[in-house]
Design an enzyme around this catalytic site. Structure first.
Site, PDB file in Angstrom:
ATOM      1  N   ARG A 152       2.418  -5.741 -15.715  1.00  0.00           N
ATOM      2  CA  ARG A 152       2.231  -6.802 -14.705  1.00  0.00           C
ATOM      3  C   ARG A 152       1.054  -6.444 -13.816  1.00  0.00           C
ATOM      4  NH1 ARG A 152       7.305  -7.962 -11.072  1.00  0.00           N
ATOM      5  NH2 ARG A 152       8.000  -9.225 -12.834  1.00  0.00           N
TER       6      ARG A 152
ATOM      7  N   ARG B 242      13.577  -2.869  -1.121  1.00  0.00           N
ATOM      8  CA  ARG B 242      13.709  -3.818  -2.239  1.00  0.00           C
ATOM      9  C   ARG B 242      12.358  -4.490  -2.428  1.00  0.00           C
ATOM     10  NH1 ARG B 242      15.761  -5.772  -6.408  1.00  0.00           N
ATOM     11  NH2 ARG B 242      17.898  -6.509  -6.579  1.00  0.00           N
ATOM     12  N   LYS B 243      12.267  -5.389  -3.408  1.00  0.00           N
ATOM     13  CA  LYS B 243      11.020  -6.133  -3.585  1.00  0.00           C
ATOM     14  C   LYS B 243      10.710  -6.967  -2.345  1.00  0.00           C
ATOM     15  CE  LYS B 243      11.012  -9.830  -6.280  1.00  0.00           C
ATOM     16  NZ  LYS B 243      11.351 -10.899  -7.276  1.00  0.00           N
TER      17      LYS B 243
ATOM     18  N   GLY C 271      16.204 -17.893 -16.976  1.00  0.00           N
ATOM     19  CA  GLY C 271      17.152 -17.373 -17.954  1.00  0.00           C
ATOM     20  C   GLY C 271      18.415 -16.749 -17.398  1.00  0.00           C
TER      21      GLY C 271
ATOM     22  N   CYS D  56      13.834 -16.188 -11.453  1.00  0.00           N
ATOM     23  CA  CYS D  56      12.383 -16.002 -11.516  1.00  0.00           C
ATOM     24  C   CYS D  56      11.666 -17.322 -11.802  1.00  0.00           C
ATOM     25  CB  CYS D  56      12.029 -14.993 -12.599  1.00  0.00           C
ATOM     26  SG  CYS D  56      12.874 -13.418 -12.429  1.00  0.00           S
ATOM     27  N   GLY D  57      12.327 -18.220 -12.505  1.00  0.00           N
ATOM     28  CA  GLY D  57      11.728 -19.528 -12.818  1.00  0.00           C
ATOM     29  C   GLY D  57      11.982 -20.562 -11.734  1.00  0.00           C
TER      30      GLY D  57
HETATM   31 FE1  SRM Z   1      11.489 -11.928 -11.381  1.00  0.00          FE
HETATM   32  C1  SRM Z   1      13.387  -9.208 -11.999  1.00  0.00           C
HETATM   33  C2  SRM Z   1      10.092 -11.727 -14.399  1.00  0.00           C
HETATM   34  C3  SRM Z   1       9.106 -14.094 -10.381  1.00  0.00           C
HETATM   35  C4  SRM Z   1      13.460 -12.803  -8.743  1.00  0.00           C
HETATM   36  N1  SRM Z   1      11.668 -10.636 -12.906  1.00  0.00           N
HETATM   37  C5  SRM Z   1      12.486  -9.554 -12.950  1.00  0.00           C
HETATM   38  C6  SRM Z   1      12.201  -8.709 -14.169  1.00  0.00           C
HETATM   39  C7  SRM Z   1      11.230  -7.645 -13.777  1.00  0.00           C
HETATM   40  C8  SRM Z   1      13.473  -8.090 -14.766  1.00  0.00           C
HETATM   41  C9  SRM Z   1      13.189  -7.163 -15.915  1.00  0.00           C
HETATM   42  O1  SRM Z   1      12.899  -5.998 -15.701  1.00  0.00           O
HETATM   43  O2  SRM Z   1      13.270  -7.625 -17.044  1.00  0.00           O
HETATM   44  C10 SRM Z   1      11.580  -9.787 -15.097  1.00  0.00           C
HETATM   45  C11 SRM Z   1      10.587  -9.301 -16.121  1.00  0.00           C
HETATM   46  C12 SRM Z   1      10.762 -10.068 -17.412  1.00  0.00           C
HETATM   47  C13 SRM Z   1       9.559 -10.035 -18.264  1.00  0.00           C
HETATM   48  O3  SRM Z   1       9.517  -9.243 -19.232  1.00  0.00           O
HETATM   49  O4  SRM Z   1       8.660 -10.842 -18.024  1.00  0.00           O
HETATM   50  C14 SRM Z   1      11.049 -10.783 -14.088  1.00  0.00           C
HETATM   51  N2  SRM Z   1       9.823 -12.662 -12.187  1.00  0.00           N
HETATM   52  C15 SRM Z   1       9.478 -12.551 -13.492  1.00  0.00           C
HETATM   53  C16 SRM Z   1       8.327 -13.459 -13.827  1.00  0.00           C
HETATM   54  C17 SRM Z   1       7.395 -12.894 -14.895  1.00  0.00           C
HETATM   55  C18 SRM Z   1       8.879 -14.813 -14.265  1.00  0.00           C
HETATM   56  C19 SRM Z   1       7.851 -15.698 -14.954  1.00  0.00           C
HETATM   57  O5  SRM Z   1       8.030 -15.910 -16.159  1.00  0.00           O
HETATM   58  O6  SRM Z   1       6.893 -16.138 -14.325  1.00  0.00           O
HETATM   59  C20 SRM Z   1       7.697 -13.609 -12.429  1.00  0.00           C
HETATM   60  C21 SRM Z   1       6.715 -12.521 -12.112  1.00  0.00           C
HETATM   61  C22 SRM Z   1       6.060 -12.723 -10.790  1.00  0.00           C
HETATM   62  C23 SRM Z   1       4.966 -11.732 -10.525  1.00  0.00           C
HETATM   63  O7  SRM Z   1       3.860 -11.961 -11.006  1.00  0.00           O
HETATM   64  O8  SRM Z   1       5.228 -10.749  -9.826  1.00  0.00           O
HETATM   65  C24 SRM Z   1       8.941 -13.448 -11.569  1.00  0.00           C
HETATM   66  N3  SRM Z   1      11.263 -13.169  -9.801  1.00  0.00           N
HETATM   67  C25 SRM Z   1      10.258 -14.064  -9.626  1.00  0.00           C
HETATM   68  C26 SRM Z   1      10.599 -14.972  -8.571  1.00  0.00           C
HETATM   69  C27 SRM Z   1       9.795 -16.186  -8.175  1.00  0.00           C
HETATM   70  C28 SRM Z   1       8.859 -15.978  -7.025  1.00  0.00           C
HETATM   71  O9  SRM Z   1       8.554 -14.846  -6.642  1.00  0.00           O
HETATM   72  O10 SRM Z   1       8.427 -16.999  -6.504  1.00  0.00           O
HETATM   73  C29 SRM Z   1      11.848 -14.597  -8.109  1.00  0.00           C
HETATM   74  C30 SRM Z   1      12.693 -15.300  -7.024  1.00  0.00           C
HETATM   75  C31 SRM Z   1      12.093 -15.137  -5.678  1.00  0.00           C
HETATM   76  C32 SRM Z   1      12.469 -13.861  -5.001  1.00  0.00           C
HETATM   77  O11 SRM Z   1      12.202 -12.781  -5.530  1.00  0.00           O
HETATM   78  O12 SRM Z   1      13.037 -13.933  -3.916  1.00  0.00           O
HETATM   79  C33 SRM Z   1      12.259 -13.462  -8.888  1.00  0.00           C
HETATM   80  N4  SRM Z   1      13.113 -11.122 -10.499  1.00  0.00           N
HETATM   81  C34 SRM Z   1      13.820 -11.676  -9.462  1.00  0.00           C
HETATM   82  C35 SRM Z   1      14.986 -10.877  -9.214  1.00  0.00           C
HETATM   83  C36 SRM Z   1      16.048 -11.121  -8.119  1.00  0.00           C
HETATM   84  C37 SRM Z   1      15.640 -10.393  -6.883  1.00  0.00           C
HETATM   85  C38 SRM Z   1      16.787 -10.040  -5.969  1.00  0.00           C
HETATM   86  O13 SRM Z   1      16.537  -9.892  -4.768  1.00  0.00           O
HETATM   87  O14 SRM Z   1      17.902  -9.842  -6.443  1.00  0.00           O
HETATM   88  C39 SRM Z   1      14.968  -9.833 -10.164  1.00  0.00           C
HETATM   89  C40 SRM Z   1      16.003  -8.700 -10.316  1.00  0.00           C
HETATM   90  C41 SRM Z   1      15.746  -7.571  -9.383  1.00  0.00           C
HETATM   91  O15 SRM Z   1      14.707  -7.472  -8.725  1.00  0.00           O
HETATM   92  O16 SRM Z   1      16.649  -6.739  -9.307  1.00  0.00           O
HETATM   93  C42 SRM Z   1      13.792 -10.034 -10.944  1.00  0.00           C
HETATM   94 FE1  SF4 Z   2      16.406 -13.609 -15.438  1.00  0.00          FE
HETATM   95 FE2  SF4 Z   2      13.987 -13.305 -14.384  1.00  0.00          FE
HETATM   96 FE3  SF4 Z   2      14.521 -12.351 -16.801  1.00  0.00          FE
HETATM   97 FE4  SF4 Z   2      14.273 -14.976 -16.397  1.00  0.00          FE
HETATM   98  S1  SF4 Z   2      12.683 -13.417 -16.217  1.00  0.00           S
HETATM   99  S2  SF4 Z   2      15.839 -14.003 -17.576  1.00  0.00           S
HETATM  100  S3  SF4 Z   2      15.263 -15.182 -14.409  1.00  0.00           S
HETATM  101  S4  SF4 Z   2      15.385 -11.686 -14.830  1.00  0.00           S
END
Ligand code: SRM
Ligand code: SF4
Length: 537
Positions: free
Chosen positions: A68, A182-183, A456, A461-462
């Protein structure tokens, strides 16, 4: 190191391993890991600490990592895009890239043995992936047409770069901010349409003008030179605490603070220091900023930010300047620079392959200025296309796939990664989303775009809560069998007066979803059944 992280006795597993070795420490071990290979690596380094340099172990595709990047304000150059293309190209069919919902790029297929070379290539073109995962600040989002839009109030590009430089020590890594509880998400917009979804960020700056320029408060605090103009002075109202998680989703709330552009970097630093040093670390489900604000109350939080800042914050301007509906930027639009246009290309669910990336880089160079921009809807904008070159640009074959005029459902489709690469996923998303949209567009006629977001799992994240129709993956049961299903969200509003949608139906098996969506689209969004579809019926 924070006061909370120094006692390790009752720490959760994440706080424990962070206290043992800071994530950024692995920066100096990349060569060693590359020689060792992923199977022989220490598991905590491999599965967690590598995320501090933007490298994500994928249990779904072991040995093929995700990387990333950071793209401040979603902007990159054609040279940078070409380097990213070269990186994924070497992995053949296993290499690809995704534009993310934070205006960013992720690469797929990465082998650990290639990391030293990849980091060298990044360094040469000023790309960084540092601190893009785990307990760090995510990509900082900004208006994708900053500096191009005649109606914008403030061009955020430089400000966002300054914040990234502060947080990451100019992309080299900054241990000051590498151990947050946290993030943390930051967004800054100087436009009128809330292009960044300010309300879903831990910290957001939205445009707001003060009639008095804030001279009173400024003189009182004595920290800034007074501005004596009576005309409106531009700055930002500050929102805090927005976030989505599986446990809880909240829209950001006003901090009751107005900040001049020159103070934005310092306010980011102050908020992050408070979060880092006082944020809750015991339970990772309750560690995002809003939980601290809940515990303290907004007044105390604001006071602590002021203490870190070393001066008072001015109260918020009475109203912000977000007064437009959100634009999607797909199509051709005039820039504020006479004779220039920006062209928004629709990238289906944000997925790119090496040849697409080379081609986008070429188009940006041949027709534009070499600049490429990304949107939180996972699309691309090519700016600075001159009037004289526009017609030829529009005949380029890439635009047949990456259209400037896609169908009205396709146009607004967003999807997270889903089961193909993400082990949290409860369902497959991207391919299913594309298939479903195609089927619905074959059956229905639309008069305006409908924003459908797929995610998913409940991590969101979506962003299903910002969509007209949000689909969140779940497992459901039908005829005694466990199936992939969705919870359906509706009512998300973006742009002016943004608010979050809520879940209206739970546990629909994906195999039964199409007629339900069709019904929702007809009843709520004015879709009509196509005559051919009626005839076949
Ligand atoms: Fe996300 C975790 C993908 C935007 C909330 N997110 C993850 C992980 C890293 C989990 C993992 O290790 O597999 C996902 C990686 C999957 C992969 O292989 O791509 C992942 N998040 C994404 C992306 C790629 C979704 C997308 O297809 O666009 C986005 C990457 C953004 C970036 O460039 O940094 C992405 N994630 C978001 C958003 C949307 C936003 O930021 O507007 C959210 C909700 C907003 C927020 O964070 O408040 C989001 N992601 C999460 C969470 C829940 C956070 C929490 O506080 O519990 C997780 C799980 C965690 O962090 O424990 C997570
Ligand atoms: Fe769940 Fe984020 Fe993975 Fe999508 S990319 S399946 S919302 S953790």
């Amino acid at each position: 190191m924070t006061d909370t992280a120094t006692t390790t006795a009752n720490l959760n597993k994440f706080e424990k391993f962070k206290a043992q070795k800071d994530g950024l420490a692995i920066k100096s071990e990349i060569e060693k890991f590359a020689a060792l290979g992923w199977e022989a690596m220490d598991e905590t380094d491999r599965d967690h600490r590598l995320k501090w340099v933007g490298v994500f172990f994928r249990p779904v595709t072991p040995g093929q990592f995700m990387m990333r990047l950071r793209m401040p304000n979603g902007i990159l150059t054609s040279t940078q895009m070409r380097v990213l293309a070269q990186v994924v190209q070497r992995y053949g069919d296993e290499g690809s890239a995704d534009i993310t919902t934070r205006q960013n790029i992720q690469l797929r297929g990465i082998r650990i043995s290639d990391l030293p070379d990849i980091f060298n290539r990044f360094h040469a073109v000023d790309l960084t992936s540092v601190q893009s995962g785990m307990d760090n600040v995510r990509n900082i989002t900004g208006d994708p047409v900053a500096g191009l839009d005649a109606d914008e109030l403030y061009d955020t590009r430089e400000l966002i770069q300054q914040i990234q430089d502060m947080l990451t020590n100019k992309g080299e890594g900054n241990p000051e901010f590498s151990n947050l509880p946290r993030k943390f998400n930051i967004a800054i917009t100087g436009g009128r349409d809330n292009s960044v979804h300010a309300e879903i960020n831990d910290l957001a700056f939205v445009p707001a003008c003060r009639e008095d320029g804030g001279t009173r408060g400024r003189r009182e605090t004595g920290n800034l030179s007074p501005t004596l103009s009576a005309s409106p002075i531009f700055g930002f109202n500050v929102l805090v605490g927005g976030f989505f998680s599986a446990k809880r989703c909240e829209a950001a709330i006003p901090l009751n603070a107005w900040v001049a552009p020159e103070d934005v970097v310092a306010v980011c630093r102050a908020v992050l220091e408070v979060f880092r040093d006082r944020g809750l670390r015991a339970n990772r489900q309750k560690s995002r900023l809003m939980w601290l604000i809940d515990e303290w109350g907004l007044e105390k939080f604001r006071q602590e930010v002021e203490n870190r800042l070393g001066k008072s914050l001015l109260p918020a301007a009475p109203k912000d300047e977000i007064d437009w509906q959100k634009r999607d930027h797909i199509g051709v639009y005039k820039q504020k620079q006479p004779g220039l246009n920006y062209v928004g290309l629709h990238i289906p669910v944000g997925r790119l392959y090496a040849e697409d990336m080379f081609e986008i880089a070429r188009l940006a160079e041949v027709y534009g200025s070499g600049e490429i921009r990304l949107t939180v809807e996972q699309n691309i904008i090519i700016p600075n296309v001159s009037e004289s070159r526009l017609a030829t640009f529009l005949t380029e074959s890439l635009l047949e796939r990456f259209s400037i005029n896609p169908g009205l459902l396709t146009r607004s489709l967003v999807s997270c990664t889903g089961a193909q690469f993400c082990n949290f996923a409860l369902i497959e998303t991207k391919n299913r989303a594309l298939g479903m949209i195609k089927a619905l567009e074959e059956e229905l006629i639309f008069t305006h775009p409908v924003r459908i977001h797929w995610t998913g799992c409940p991590n969101s994240c979506g962003q299903p809560q910002v969509a007209d129709i949000g689909l969140m993956g779940t497992k459901t049961r039908k005829n005694g069998k466990t199936l992939e299903g969705v919870d359906i969200y509706m009512g998300g509003k973006v742009g002016k007066d943004a608010h979050l949608g809520t879940c209206i139906i739970k546990g629909i098996p994906c195999e039964d979803l199409q007629p339900i969506l069709q019904d929702l689209l007809i009843k709520n969004f004015g879709a009509k059944v196509k005559e051919e579809a009626l005839v076949v019926d």
